[in-house]
Design a protein around this motif. Structure first.
Motif, PDB file in Angstrom:
ATOM      1  N   VAL A  48       0.864  -1.181   0.000  1.00  0.00           N
ATOM      2  CA  VAL A  48       0.000   0.000   0.000  1.00  0.00           C
ATOM      3  C   VAL A  48       0.900   1.229   0.000  1.00  0.00           C
ATOM      4  CG1 VAL A  48      -1.725   1.329   1.260  1.00  0.00           C
ATOM      5  CG2 VAL A  48      -1.864  -1.172   1.225  1.00  0.00           C
ATOM      6  N   GLY A  49       0.693   2.114  -0.971  1.00  0.00           N
ATOM      7  CA  GLY A  49       1.456   3.354  -1.022  1.00  0.00           C
ATOM      8  C   GLY A  49       2.609   3.305  -2.005  1.00  0.00           C
ATOM      9  N   ASP A  50       2.865   4.439  -2.633  1.00  0.00           N
ATOM     10  CA  ASP A  50       3.894   4.514  -3.677  1.00  0.00           C
ATOM     11  C   ASP A  50       5.308   4.397  -3.125  1.00  0.00           C
ATOM     12  OD1 ASP A  50       1.927   4.811  -5.588  1.00  0.00           O
ATOM     13  OD2 ASP A  50       1.995   7.006  -5.550  1.00  0.00           O
ATOM     14  N   VAL A  51       5.536   4.914  -1.915  1.00  0.00           N
ATOM     15  CA  VAL A  51       6.883   4.845  -1.336  1.00  0.00           C
ATOM     16  C   VAL A  51       7.268   3.398  -1.060  1.00  0.00           C
ATOM     17  CG1 VAL A  51       8.272   5.401   0.692  1.00  0.00           C
ATOM     18  CG2 VAL A  51       6.876   7.175  -0.379  1.00  0.00           C
ATOM     19  N   THR A  52       6.357   2.637  -0.445  1.00  0.00           N
ATOM     20  CA  THR A  52       6.622   1.217  -0.195  1.00  0.00           C
ATOM     21  C   THR A  52       6.818   0.470  -1.508  1.00  0.00           C
ATOM     22  OG1 THR A  52       5.275   1.316   1.809  1.00  0.00           O
ATOM     23  CG2 THR A  52       5.779  -0.868   0.943  1.00  0.00           C
ATOM     24  N   ALA A  53       6.030   0.818  -2.502  1.00  0.00           N
ATOM     25  CA  ALA A  53       6.174   0.176  -3.820  1.00  0.00           C
ATOM     26  C   ALA A  53       7.550   0.447  -4.404  1.00  0.00           C
ATOM     27  CB  ALA A  53       5.088   0.683  -4.763  1.00  0.00           C
ATOM     28  N   GLU A  54       8.053   1.668  -4.242  1.00  0.00           N
ATOM     29  CA  GLU A  54       9.374   2.003  -4.783  1.00  0.00           C
ATOM     30  C   GLU A  54      10.472   1.186  -4.107  1.00  0.00           C
ATOM     31  OE1 GLU A  54      12.285   5.917  -5.408  1.00  0.00           O
ATOM     32  OE2 GLU A  54      10.178   6.184  -4.832  1.00  0.00           O
ATOM     33  N   ILE A  55      10.333   0.975  -2.816  1.00  0.00           N
ATOM     34  CA  ILE A  55      11.308   0.144  -2.094  1.00  0.00           C
ATOM     35  C   ILE A  55      11.290  -1.282  -2.640  1.00  0.00           C
ATOM     36  CG2 ILE A  55      11.851  -0.892   0.145  1.00  0.00           C
ATOM     37  CD1 ILE A  55      10.722   1.756   1.375  1.00  0.00           C
ATOM     38  N   TRP A  56      10.096  -1.815  -2.831  1.00  0.00           N
ATOM     39  CA  TRP A  56       9.984  -3.188  -3.311  1.00  0.00           C
ATOM     40  C   TRP A  56      10.389  -3.331  -4.777  1.00  0.00           C
ATOM     41  CZ3 TRP A  56       9.590  -7.824  -1.152  1.00  0.00           C
ATOM     42  CH2 TRP A  56       9.268  -7.883   0.210  1.00  0.00           C
ATOM     43  N   GLU A  57      10.209  -2.298  -5.569  1.00  0.00           N
ATOM     44  CA  GLU A  57      10.678  -2.348  -6.955  1.00  0.00           C
ATOM     45  C   GLU A  57      12.203  -2.474  -6.984  1.00  0.00           C
ATOM     46  OE1 GLU A  57       9.100  -2.752  -9.600  1.00  0.00           O
ATOM     47  OE2 GLU A  57       7.056  -1.987  -9.343  1.00  0.00           O
ATOM     48  N   ASP A  58      12.867  -1.825  -6.041  1.00  0.00           N
ATOM     49  CA  ASP A  58      14.318  -1.931  -5.929  1.00  0.00           C
ATOM     50  C   ASP A  58      14.721  -3.364  -5.565  1.00  0.00           C
ATOM     51  OD1 ASP A  58      17.015  -0.518  -5.719  1.00  0.00           O
ATOM     52  OD2 ASP A  58      16.862  -1.413  -3.724  1.00  0.00           O
ATOM     53  N   VAL A  59      13.960  -3.961  -4.643  1.00  0.00           N
ATOM     54  CA  VAL A  59      14.200  -5.364  -4.270  1.00  0.00           C
ATOM     55  C   VAL A  59      13.989  -6.271  -5.481  1.00  0.00           C
ATOM     56  CG1 VAL A  59      13.403  -7.280  -2.821  1.00  0.00           C
ATOM     57  CG2 VAL A  59      13.560  -4.977  -1.851  1.00  0.00           C
ATOM     58  N   ALA A  60      12.921  -6.018  -6.228  1.00  0.00           N
ATOM     59  CA  ALA A  60      12.609  -6.847  -7.398  1.00  0.00           C
ATOM     60  C   ALA A  60      13.726  -6.810  -8.429  1.00  0.00           C
ATOM     61  CB  ALA A  60      11.292  -6.380  -8.024  1.00  0.00           C
ATOM     62  N   THR A  61      14.332  -5.645  -8.608  1.00  0.00           N
ATOM     63  CA  THR A  61      15.432  -5.520  -9.573  1.00  0.00           C
ATOM     64  C   THR A  61      16.606  -6.404  -9.165  1.00  0.00           C
ATOM     65  OG1 THR A  61      14.797  -3.251 -10.134  1.00  0.00           O
ATOM     66  CG2 THR A  61      17.074  -3.905 -10.602  1.00  0.00           C
ATOM     67  N   ARG A  62      16.895  -6.435  -7.874  1.00  0.00           N
ATOM     68  CA  ARG A  62      18.013  -7.248  -7.397  1.00  0.00           C
ATOM     69  C   ARG A  62      17.715  -8.748  -7.470  1.00  0.00           C
ATOM     70  NH1 ARG A  62      18.271  -5.963  -2.144  1.00  0.00           N
ATOM     71  NH2 ARG A  62      17.044  -4.071  -2.050  1.00  0.00           N
ATOM     72  N   LEU A  63      16.455  -9.112  -7.434  1.00  0.00           N
ATOM     73  CA  LEU A  63      16.074 -10.520  -7.499  1.00  0.00           C
ATOM     74  C   LEU A  63      16.178 -11.099  -8.902  1.00  0.00           C
ATOM     75  CD1 LEU A  63      13.002 -10.480  -5.109  1.00  0.00           C
ATOM     76  CD2 LEU A  63      15.027 -11.917  -4.814  1.00  0.00           C
ATOM     77  N   GLU A  64      16.239 -10.238  -9.906  1.00  0.00           N
ATOM     78  CA  GLU A  64      16.325 -10.721 -11.293  1.00  0.00           C
ATOM     79  C   GLU A  64      17.557 -11.590 -11.508  1.00  0.00           C
ATOM     80  OE1 GLU A  64      16.218  -7.257 -13.710  1.00  0.00           O
ATOM     81  OE2 GLU A  64      14.113  -6.798 -13.272  1.00  0.00           O
ATOM     82  N   ASP A  65      18.646 -11.267 -10.834  1.00  0.00           N
ATOM     83  CA  ASP A  65      19.878 -12.056 -10.974  1.00  0.00           C
ATOM     84  C   ASP A  65      19.738 -13.452 -10.373  1.00  0.00           C
ATOM     85  OD1 ASP A  65      21.120  -9.942 -12.228  1.00  0.00           O
ATOM     86  OD2 ASP A  65      22.014  -9.144 -10.387  1.00  0.00           O
TER      87      ASP A  65
END
Length: 301
Positions: A48-65
């Protein structure tokens, strides 16, 4: 035909087949393995919320590897992510604290959701219209917006008591509600509303009480608050710490554990501090046991 001559011809033919199959030095198996790429394993997390989403998008990028494709699904209301997780539309969610999940489970009667990791603590802030410069300037009859969710409003009522606006029943303990107000020193009007609507009500309400996870989305600066309920996140009750939750059948999934590990990293701490401005405080540690804390909260409440 001479047997020796026949054998020589057979060996020559076999050798030709081998050379053909291994043309350019690549065997059939090797060629197959090089042309086959592993599809990323897909998961989703609700926030919930754009700030939390931005944090998780950063996590998602690192998980691609790690071969994990993590979709971050952003909801506008607190009532939605648990339902989506229960219905199998999500694999995880990360928006609530243990007290909220406990209340959800009790209201539902039964839930297959369980907490698996801590994330942040969001201090509770009180903001005021510009005319109210500090706590002492709060006028008689001021209007105050608080969450209509008891599990989110508890700290608001404790904060209002801390600044002398109300007095709570001594038996209310750590979880007071509007019904526990036994004295209203300045005759304030307490207005209950959906947490996602509180920030935008400032101006219609003289004061708002809001968690740190929502104020950044609203463009509010923590330094402008006239009150914050804690300067030491370690003093927050464990049930007020935000969590990553999943369903019971996925708790031991190695990919789910990898997602938690990617979140609980120094990179995530830096991202939280960068974009939250101190309104969200990383709170995980190696000694955490959120599932045990949850079971204790369910038993006691």
């Amino acid at each position: 035909m001479n047997i020796k001559k026949s054998l020589k011809l057979s060996l020559a033919f076999t050798s030709a087949l081998v050379l053909t199959a291994c043309g350019n030095g690549i065997s059939e198996d090797a060629s197959s393995s090089e042309t086959t790429t592993e599809e990323p394993r897909e998961y989703s997390v609700g926030v919930v919320g754009d700030v939390t989403a931005e944090i998780w998008e950063d996590v998602a990028t690192r998980l691609e590897d790690h071969g994990i494709d993590l979709e971050v699904v952003t909801f506008s209301e607190y009532s939605q992510p648990n339902r989506a997780l229960e219905d199998g539309e999500l694999d995880l969610n990360a928006f609530q604290h243990i007290a909220f999940l406990s209340a959800y489970a009790k209201d539902l009667g039964e839930s297959k959701i369980t907490p698996i990791a801590y994330t942040i603590v969001s201090p509770m802030y009180i903001f005021a219209v510009p005319e109210i410069t500090d706590v002492d300037a709060i006028p008689e009859g001021a209007t105050v917006a608080v969450s209509n969710s008891a599990t989110n409003a508890e700290r608001a009522f404790l904060g209002l008591q801390d600044i002398g606006l109300i007095k709570l029943d001594e038996d209310a303990g750590f979880a007071p509600t509007k019904g526990d107000v036994v004295e209203n020193t300045k005759n304030i009007e307490i207005i209950e509303m959906d947490p996602s609507q509180i920030a935008r009500s400032l101006g219609d309400a003289d004061l708002i009480t809001i968690g740190g996870d929502m104020l950044m989305d609203a463009g509010l600066n923590p330094e402008d608050a006239i009150y914050v309920d804690t300067d030491d996140a370690a003093n927050i009750d464990p049930v007020k710490k935000n969590i990553i939750a999943t369903t019971e059948d996925k708790v031991d999934n190695p990919d789910i554990q990898a997602i938690v590990e990617a979140y609980q990293s120094e990179e995530t701490k830096a991202k939280i501090e960068e974009i939250s401005g101190g309104s969200s405080i990383p709170i995980w540690s190696d000694s955490d046991n959120p599932e045990a804390d949850y079971e204790k909260e369910l038993a006691e409440s």
